[in-house]
Design a protein around this motif. Structure first.
Motif, PDB file in Angstrom:
ATOM      1  N   SER B   2      42.199  60.669  34.078  1.00  0.00           N
ATOM      2  CA  SER B   2      41.738  59.352  34.495  1.00  0.00           C
ATOM      3  C   SER B   2      41.901  58.324  33.367  1.00  0.00           C
ATOM      4  O   SER B   2      42.130  57.158  33.623  1.00  0.00           O
ATOM      5  CB  SER B   2      40.275  59.411  34.952  1.00  0.00           C
ATOM      6  N   SER B   3      41.810  58.800  32.122  1.00  0.00           N
ATOM      7  CA  SER B   3      42.016  57.846  31.023  1.00  0.00           C
ATOM      8  C   SER B   3      43.493  57.429  30.975  1.00  0.00           C
ATOM      9  O   SER B   3      43.831  56.310  30.636  1.00  0.00           O
ATOM     10  CB  SER B   3      41.589  58.441  29.678  1.00  0.00           C
ATOM     11  N   GLU B   4      44.384  58.341  31.348  1.00  0.00           N
ATOM     12  CA  GLU B   4      45.795  57.971  31.418  1.00  0.00           C
ATOM     13  C   GLU B   4      46.032  56.915  32.502  1.00  0.00           C
ATOM     14  O   GLU B   4      46.806  56.001  32.330  1.00  0.00           O
ATOM     15  CB  GLU B   4      46.638  59.200  31.775  1.00  0.00           C
ATOM     16  N   LYS B   5      45.339  57.114  33.599  1.00  0.00           N
ATOM     17  CA  LYS B   5      45.480  56.158  34.697  1.00  0.00           C
ATOM     18  C   LYS B   5      45.058  54.747  34.282  1.00  0.00           C
ATOM     19  O   LYS B   5      45.698  53.770  34.630  1.00  0.00           O
ATOM     20  CB  LYS B   5      44.619  56.602  35.892  1.00  0.00           C
ATOM     21  N   ALA B   6      43.989  54.685  33.496  1.00  0.00           N
ATOM     22  CA  ALA B   6      43.505  53.394  33.034  1.00  0.00           C
ATOM     23  C   ALA B   6      44.522  52.737  32.099  1.00  0.00           C
ATOM     24  O   ALA B   6      44.543  51.523  31.951  1.00  0.00           O
ATOM     25  CB  ALA B   6      42.176  53.562  32.310  1.00  0.00           C
ATOM     26  N   GLY B  11      49.459  48.267  28.144  1.00  0.00           N
ATOM     27  CA  GLY B  11      49.247  47.132  27.272  1.00  0.00           C
ATOM     28  C   GLY B  11      48.818  45.869  28.000  1.00  0.00           C
ATOM     29  O   GLY B  11      48.489  44.870  27.382  1.00  0.00           O
ATOM     30  N   LYS B  12      48.865  45.906  29.354  1.00  0.00           N
ATOM     31  CA  LYS B  12      48.448  44.720  30.095  1.00  0.00           C
ATOM     32  C   LYS B  12      46.922  44.657  30.111  1.00  0.00           C
ATOM     33  O   LYS B  12      46.270  45.685  30.280  1.00  0.00           O
ATOM     34  CB  LYS B  12      48.968  44.779  31.529  1.00  0.00           C
ATOM     35  N   PRO B  13      46.356  43.463  29.934  1.00  0.00           N
ATOM     36  CA  PRO B  13      44.891  43.364  29.891  1.00  0.00           C
ATOM     37  C   PRO B  13      44.271  43.804  31.212  1.00  0.00           C
ATOM     38  O   PRO B  13      44.802  43.494  32.277  1.00  0.00           O
ATOM     39  CB  PRO B  13      44.644  41.871  29.657  1.00  0.00           C
ATOM     40  N   PRO B  14      43.148  44.525  31.162  1.00  0.00           N
ATOM     41  CA  PRO B  14      42.506  44.992  32.406  1.00  0.00           C
ATOM     42  C   PRO B  14      42.126  43.837  33.333  1.00  0.00           C
ATOM     43  O   PRO B  14      42.173  43.995  34.551  1.00  0.00           O
ATOM     44  CB  PRO B  14      41.249  45.709  31.899  1.00  0.00           C
ATOM     45  N   MET B  15      41.764  42.670  32.769  1.00  0.00           N
ATOM     46  CA  MET B  15      41.356  41.556  33.641  1.00  0.00           C
ATOM     47  C   MET B  15      42.525  41.096  34.515  1.00  0.00           C
ATOM     48  O   MET B  15      42.344  40.743  35.689  1.00  0.00           O
ATOM     49  CB  MET B  15      40.853  40.374  32.808  1.00  0.00           C
ATOM     50  N   ARG B  16      43.713  41.133  33.935  1.00  0.00           N
ATOM     51  CA  ARG B  16      44.913  40.757  34.687  1.00  0.00           C
ATOM     52  C   ARG B  16      45.114  41.733  35.853  1.00  0.00           C
ATOM     53  O   ARG B  16      45.362  41.318  36.999  1.00  0.00           O
ATOM     54  CB  ARG B  16      46.105  40.809  33.733  1.00  0.00           C
ATOM     55  N   ASP B  17      44.998  43.029  35.558  1.00  0.00           N
ATOM     56  CA  ASP B  17      45.135  44.043  36.609  1.00  0.00           C
ATOM     57  C   ASP B  17      44.074  43.862  37.690  1.00  0.00           C
ATOM     58  O   ASP B  17      44.350  44.030  38.885  1.00  0.00           O
ATOM     59  CB  ASP B  17      44.997  45.455  36.008  1.00  0.00           C
ATOM     60  N   ALA B  18      42.851  43.522  37.250  1.00  0.00           N
ATOM     61  CA  ALA B  18      41.766  43.342  38.220  1.00  0.00           C
ATOM     62  C   ALA B  18      42.063  42.168  39.145  1.00  0.00           C
ATOM     63  O   ALA B  18      41.777  42.220  40.352  1.00  0.00           O
ATOM     64  CB  ALA B  18      40.439  43.120  37.478  1.00  0.00           C
ATOM     65  N   LEU B  19      42.652  41.117  38.594  1.00  0.00           N
ATOM     66  CA  LEU B  19      42.992  39.947  39.417  1.00  0.00           C
ATOM     67  C   LEU B  19      44.082  40.298  40.438  1.00  0.00           C
ATOM     68  O   LEU B  19      44.011  39.896  41.603  1.00  0.00           O
ATOM     69  CB  LEU B  19      43.460  38.795  38.515  1.00  0.00           C
TER      70      LEU B  19
END
Lengths: 236, 236
Positions: B2-6, B11-19
């Motif tokens: 699961s840490s690999e999945k994250a 390198g892309k910011p998590p906030m960008r992925d969340a959007l």
């Protein structure tokens, strides 16, 4: 002569021509973004409703002849027979577009400069180019229906024809419409025809009766064989 | 795992992925036009400013990886050496785009369906495709600088590569991402490479040591000679 000039629109209503002329006068004087539809109709001396009867938006007045040209191209392709060599036919269809530009060099060169400056017009132009490409690809897909990779070949050849046409068109526009448009496009399309077949590109004019013998391993890649033939014939 | 999945964002910011995730959830639930940037930021739990830090417009969130992929492609082409066969190099560059789609099949298939439904997204996609095509053409123009028709050949080959890639991409997307993406694109690009050289397309696997002899009049068009070779080898 002047009555002939008035007929240049070829069945297009004079009000439509007047709107295009007014729009371009203002685009050149003030810039595209700074010109409103209200400015255009005021200069042309007509109402807003008349503008929108002919053009869905301000962008459309920049490319007033593409719909007609697309319809002409579709009709030209539909009229073809099964005897037509398919690649040659789509090349001939592409020539219709260049002919439309070459009918009115001054207008075409002005529009080219305008389009380069306005990103929104570039996007509009891309969508028009895409519609031409689809028309050519649809025709080729029908012609290639029995081929195993028919849709792939149709898409690739249509894109190559459009790219060759646009390369020739841009070079003609950059010459301010001074070059011979049809010679430029013929040269560009001959390259596509030589790559995909369908064009009688003479290998050498001088010794038409010579015989060329190429011996090659069956495992050799086709491009290598072609390269061999080309270098033998001094065409590379 | 699961840490690999994250870390998949690479390198892309998590906030960008969340959007992106919030946007697509809403596009699928309500439709693209019915979703506002305010809806997206509310679901992602961030402010409007955060959205616009990553995406200039709502359209851009639909294609979040194209800028990175374009940069990767440009870097890949710039890293090449003069020993690279040019047509092969642009084909390899095009493969980077397919790889980006294939990294996340579910997302790619969802976006494909969305793009087909929304004309504004089709226009946006055309402009992205055009930028890929220009990147390939610029590279080829540099490599072909000594050729007489270098810019023409560069433009035509770049367009053919993009068309072949997109044909393969669409066929993979229509398979709901089930087909083997790289085999599909290899097959499509092999067609372009066989037309323009630069690819070892095996003529026949079975009898690699056979010798083929083609005899042709020198005046014969090259495409006719190629047709002859192809039919001799049973490849037509």
């Amino acid at each position: 002569m002047s009555s002939e000039k008035a007929d240049l629109g070829n069945g297009k209503p004079p009000m439509r021509d007047a709107l295009v002329a007014a729009a371009f006068q203002l685009f050149l004087e003030r810039g595209y973004e700074q010109t409103t539809v209200d400015d255009i109709v005021a200069l042309a001396g007509v109402g807003r409703r008349s503008f929108f009867r002919y053009f869905p938006s301000k962008e459309d007045v920049v490319f007033p002849d593409h719909e007609r040209c697309l319809a002409d191209m579709t009709a030209f392709l539909a009229e073809g027979s099964d005897d037509d060599e398919p690649v040659r036919r789509v090349c001939d269809a592409a020539r219709l577009v260049l002919r439309m530009y070459a009918e009115n060099p001054t207008f075409s060169v002005q529009r080219y400069r305008l389009t380069k400056q306005v990103p929104g017009l570039r996007a509009y132009e891309l969508s028009v180019v895409w519609r031409y490409e689809r028309a050519l690809a649809e025709y080729l897909r029908r012609r290639f229906v029995a081929r195993r990779d028919g849709t792939l070949q149709a898409d690739v050849i249509a894109a190559a024809v459009v790219a060759a046409h646009n390369n020739a068109l841009r070079s003609w526009l950059r010459s301010d419409g001074q070059d011979e448009a049809s010679a430029t496009v013929d040269h560009a399309l001959a390259y596509v025809q030589s790559a995909f077949g369908g064009a009688p590109v003479p290998l050498a004019e001088s010794q038409p009766e010579d015989v060329v013998v190429v011996v090659s391993r069956r495992g050799a890649p086709l491009w290598r064989v072609v390269q061999e033939i080309e270098s033998t014939l001094g065409r590379a």
